[in-house]
Design a protein around this motif. Structure first.
Motif, PDB file in Angstrom:
ATOM      1  N   THR A 180       5.936 -73.868  82.633  1.00 24.62           N
ATOM      2  CA  THR A 180       7.344 -73.674  83.596  1.00 24.62           C
ATOM      3  C   THR A 180       7.592 -72.088  83.535  1.00 24.62           C
ATOM      4  OG1 THR A 180       8.229 -74.277  81.062  1.00 24.62           O
ATOM      5  CG2 THR A 180       7.656 -76.045  82.716  1.00 24.62           C
ATOM      6  N   PRO A 181       8.541 -71.895  84.409  1.00 28.44           N
ATOM      7  CA  PRO A 181       8.715 -72.864  85.635  1.00 28.44           C
ATOM      8  C   PRO A 181       7.704 -72.508  86.592  1.00 28.44           C
ATOM      9  CG  PRO A 181      10.018 -70.766  85.745  1.00 28.44           C
ATOM     10  CD  PRO A 181       9.162 -70.761  84.289  1.00 28.44           C
ATOM     11  N   THR A 182       7.277 -73.701  87.316  1.00 25.89           N
ATOM     12  CA  THR A 182       6.567 -73.703  88.540  1.00 25.89           C
ATOM     13  C   THR A 182       7.140 -74.072  89.590  1.00 25.89           C
ATOM     14  OG1 THR A 182       4.264 -73.856  87.133  1.00 25.89           O
ATOM     15  CG2 THR A 182       4.449 -74.422  89.499  1.00 25.89           C
ATOM     16  N   PHE A 183       6.990 -73.530  90.781  1.00 26.61           N
ATOM     17  CA  PHE A 183       7.591 -73.641  91.755  1.00 26.61           C
ATOM     18  C   PHE A 183       6.729 -74.011  92.792  1.00 26.61           C
ATOM     19  CE2 PHE A 183      10.631 -70.713  89.731  1.00 26.61           C
ATOM     20  CZ  PHE A 183      12.037 -71.495  90.027  1.00 26.61           C
ATOM     21  N   GLY A 207      -9.279 -82.760  96.945  1.00 23.35           N
ATOM     22  CA  GLY A 207      -9.511 -81.810  98.154  1.00 23.35           C
ATOM     23  C   GLY A 207      -8.403 -80.649  97.711  1.00 23.35           C
ATOM     24  N   ALA A 208      -7.287 -81.131  96.926  1.00 24.67           N
ATOM     25  CA  ALA A 208      -6.172 -80.103  97.100  1.00 24.67           C
ATOM     26  C   ALA A 208      -6.472 -78.826  96.219  1.00 24.67           C
ATOM     27  CB  ALA A 208      -4.935 -80.697  96.451  1.00 24.67           C
ATOM     28  N   ALA A 209      -6.071 -77.749  96.698  1.00 24.31           N
ATOM     29  CA  ALA A 209      -6.092 -76.347  95.836  1.00 24.31           C
ATOM     30  C   ALA A 209      -5.056 -75.495  96.343  1.00 24.31           C
ATOM     31  CB  ALA A 209      -7.273 -75.751  96.226  1.00 24.31           C
ATOM     32  N   CYS A 210      -3.750 -75.714  95.539  1.00 23.90           N
ATOM     33  CA  CYS A 210      -2.444 -74.992  95.715  1.00 23.90           C
ATOM     34  C   CYS A 210      -2.881 -73.521  95.666  1.00 23.90           C
ATOM     35  CB  CYS A 210      -1.396 -75.496  95.305  1.00 23.90           C
ATOM     36  SG  CYS A 210      -0.730 -77.100  95.326  1.00 23.90           S
ATOM     37  N   LEU A 211      -2.280 -72.665  96.467  1.00 27.48           N
ATOM     38  CA  LEU A 211      -2.241 -71.199  96.193  1.00 27.48           C
ATOM     39  C   LEU A 211      -1.506 -70.775  94.971  1.00 27.48           C
ATOM     40  CD1 LEU A 211      -2.981 -68.261  96.774  1.00 27.48           C
ATOM     41  CD2 LEU A 211      -1.400 -68.450  98.358  1.00 27.48           C
ATOM     42  N   VAL A 212      -1.797 -70.519  93.937  1.00 25.67           N
ATOM     43  CA  VAL A 212      -0.937 -70.226  92.661  1.00 25.67           C
ATOM     44  C   VAL A 212      -0.578 -68.482  92.737  1.00 25.67           C
ATOM     45  CG1 VAL A 212      -0.851 -70.231  90.165  1.00 25.67           C
ATOM     46  CG2 VAL A 212      -2.062 -72.005  91.449  1.00 25.67           C
ATOM     47  N   LEU A 213       0.479 -68.495  92.784  1.00 23.96           N
ATOM     48  CA  LEU A 213       0.918 -67.183  92.668  1.00 23.96           C
ATOM     49  C   LEU A 213       1.357 -66.285  91.204  1.00 23.96           C
ATOM     50  CD1 LEU A 213       3.453 -67.143  95.825  1.00 23.96           C
ATOM     51  CD2 LEU A 213       1.087 -66.962  95.601  1.00 23.96           C
ATOM     52  N   PRO A 214       1.054 -65.156  91.048  1.00 22.17           N
ATOM     53  CA  PRO A 214       1.723 -64.671  89.754  1.00 22.17           C
ATOM     54  C   PRO A 214       2.955 -64.614  89.805  1.00 22.17           C
ATOM     55  CG  PRO A 214       0.772 -62.804  91.077  1.00 22.17           C
ATOM     56  CD  PRO A 214       0.500 -64.145  91.906  1.00 22.17           C
ATOM     57  N   ALA A 268       2.222 -72.253  95.449  1.00 25.92           N
ATOM     58  CA  ALA A 268       2.803 -72.605  94.086  1.00 25.92           C
ATOM     59  C   ALA A 268       3.035 -71.210  93.391  1.00 25.92           C
ATOM     60  CB  ALA A 268       2.107 -73.579  92.903  1.00 25.92           C
ATOM     61  N   ALA A 269       3.950 -70.928  92.622  1.00 31.01           N
ATOM     62  CA  ALA A 269       4.357 -69.913  91.822  1.00 31.01           C
ATOM     63  C   ALA A 269       4.778 -70.085  90.362  1.00 31.01           C
ATOM     64  CB  ALA A 269       5.273 -68.875  92.534  1.00 31.01           C
ATOM     65  N   PHE A 270       4.109 -69.410  89.580  1.00 30.57           N
ATOM     66  CA  PHE A 270       4.455 -69.641  87.933  1.00 30.57           C
ATOM     67  C   PHE A 270       5.063 -68.315  87.492  1.00 30.57           C
ATOM     68  CE2 PHE A 270       4.242 -70.672  83.795  1.00 30.57           C
ATOM     69  CZ  PHE A 270       3.499 -69.498  82.947  1.00 30.57           C
ATOM     70  N   SER A 289       5.031 -62.311  90.084  1.00 36.51           N
ATOM     71  CA  SER A 289       5.387 -61.131  91.016  1.00 36.51           C
ATOM     72  C   SER A 289       5.837 -61.703  92.210  1.00 36.51           C
ATOM     73  CB  SER A 289       4.530 -60.125  90.992  1.00 36.51           C
ATOM     74  OG  SER A 289       3.489 -60.547  91.484  1.00 36.51           O
ATOM     75  N   GLY A 290       5.155 -62.843  92.650  1.00 35.72           N
ATOM     76  CA  GLY A 290       5.499 -63.603  93.892  1.00 35.72           C
ATOM     77  C   GLY A 290       4.548 -62.990  94.612  1.00 35.72           C
ATOM     78  N   LYS A 291       3.624 -62.186  94.542  1.00 35.19           N
ATOM     79  CA  LYS A 291       2.753 -61.801  95.448  1.00 35.19           C
ATOM     80  C   LYS A 291       1.392 -62.543  95.786  1.00 35.19           C
ATOM     81  CE  LYS A 291       4.010 -56.821  94.487  1.00 35.19           C
ATOM     82  NZ  LYS A 291       3.551 -55.493  94.186  1.00 35.19           N
ATOM     83  N   ALA A 292       1.107 -62.984  96.852  1.00 31.70           N
ATOM     84  CA  ALA A 292       0.113 -63.780  97.149  1.00 31.70           C
ATOM     85  C   ALA A 292      -1.190 -63.395  96.656  1.00 31.70           C
ATOM     86  CB  ALA A 292       0.192 -64.459  98.600  1.00 31.70           C
ATOM     87  N   GLN A 293      -2.186 -64.232  96.350  1.00 34.26           N
ATOM     88  CA  GLN A 293      -3.452 -63.624  95.924  1.00 34.26           C
ATOM     89  C   GLN A 293      -4.076 -64.313  97.291  1.00 34.26           C
ATOM     90  OE1 GLN A 293      -4.339 -66.343  92.793  1.00 34.26           O
ATOM     91  NE2 GLN A 293      -3.521 -64.753  91.229  1.00 34.26           N
ATOM     92  N   THR A 294      -5.625 -64.180  97.404  1.00 31.55           N
ATOM     93  CA  THR A 294      -6.048 -64.591  98.557  1.00 31.55           C
ATOM     94  C   THR A 294      -6.048 -66.184  98.910  1.00 31.55           C
ATOM     95  OG1 THR A 294      -7.818 -62.899  98.231  1.00 31.55           O
ATOM     96  CG2 THR A 294      -8.407 -64.648  99.994  1.00 31.55           C
ATOM     97  N   PRO A 295      -5.583 -66.501 100.077  1.00 28.52           N
ATOM     98  CA  PRO A 295      -5.196 -67.789 100.246  1.00 28.52           C
ATOM     99  C   PRO A 295      -6.318 -68.833 100.173  1.00 28.52           C
ATOM    100  CG  PRO A 295      -4.137 -66.531 101.869  1.00 28.52           C
ATOM    101  CD  PRO A 295      -5.066 -65.838 101.031  1.00 28.52           C
ATOM    102  N   HIS A 296      -6.261 -69.907  99.722  1.00 25.90           N
ATOM    103  CA  HIS A 296      -7.427 -70.943  99.788  1.00 25.90           C
ATOM    104  C   HIS A 296      -7.436 -71.688 100.927  1.00 25.90           C
ATOM    105  CE1 HIS A 296     -10.063 -74.301  98.100  1.00 25.90           C
ATOM    106  NE2 HIS A 296     -10.143 -73.613  97.015  1.00 25.90           N
TER     107      HIS A 296
END
Length: 218
Positions: A187-190, A22-29, A196-198, A31-38
């Motif tokens: 990598t890197p993924t934070f 059921g997990a779905a981390c929000l992956v950011l580009p 999460a941000a790649f 740039s660090g700008k969030a997409q639409t939250p899951h």
């Protein structure tokens, strides 16, 4: 057979998959700008696996209110360039706990470096070797890793013995399985909180990731 292929069986992957259900981390580009939250937050069991393995290298405040986890490779140029900003973040945020997960995706040299890095924990010199490997100019390979280990003051015979222990390999395989399960890009993924941000993140982007985690978790 390469070192990366010598998995110890499906049990670890099944545990991680169960924790990730059921997990779905929000992956950011990058740039660090969030997409639409899951709508699905990270399950607590998956967070525990990512952040709380007692064998993990931890910097910053071990009792911090938020954990930032970095999946990295010693041969990743963006991981190397990000090290300064991670250090600054730790210095500026006394409540932050930082976990490092060696994810060797750039070949056998990276895998060797990951083993040496984790084995250095047994001599209390993880940060010294980590910094040396992240600061080197060329590729991390057996010869360059051992040179860095000697410069960091490690007992080389003990390091070589500890590198081959099952617990060291299991830690690397756990990280690989986590990355596969969560379909991390590279990598890197934070990871902090539910996000999460790649890619290469500046200090301000890392601060935003941590601040969002505090908002979501506290």
């Amino acid at each position: 057979m390469s070192e990366q292929a010598k998995r110890s069986g499906p049990d670890r992957r099944e545990l991680i998959a169960a924790g990730a259900a059921g997990a779905a981390c929000l992956v950011l580009p990058a740039s660090g700008k969030a997409q639409t939250p899951h709508p699905n937050p990270m399950p607590e069991e998956l967070r525990r696996i990512i952040e709380r393995n007692p064998a993990l290298p931890v910097l910053g405040n071990p009792d911090g209110d938020v954990t930032l986890t970095e999946f990295f490779d010693y041969n990743c140029p963006f991981c190397r360039s990000n090290m300064t900003d991670v250090q600054r973040l730790i210095g500026e945020d006394p409540k932050l706990r930082v976990v490092f997960r060696e994810w060797p995706v750039f070949g056998d040299g990276s895998f060797f470096a990951a083993k040496a890095s984790l084995a250095s924990l047994k001599q209390g010199k993880y940060w010294q070797l980590h910094s040396a490997l992240m600061s080197m100019k060329g590729r991390a390979e057996e010869a360059t890793v051992m040179r860095a280990a000697r410069q960091a003051g490690l007992d080389i015979p003990k390091l070589k013995t500890d590198m081959e222990k099952r617990e060291i390999l299991d830690q690397i395989y756990e990280t690989m399985d986590l990355a596969d399960t969560m379909m991390l890009t590279g990598t890197p993924t934070f990871i902090a909180g539910h996000e999460a941000a790649f890619g290469k993140l500046g200090l301000s982007d890392l601060k935003k990731l941590v601040a969002q985690a505090r908002k979501d978790l506290l």
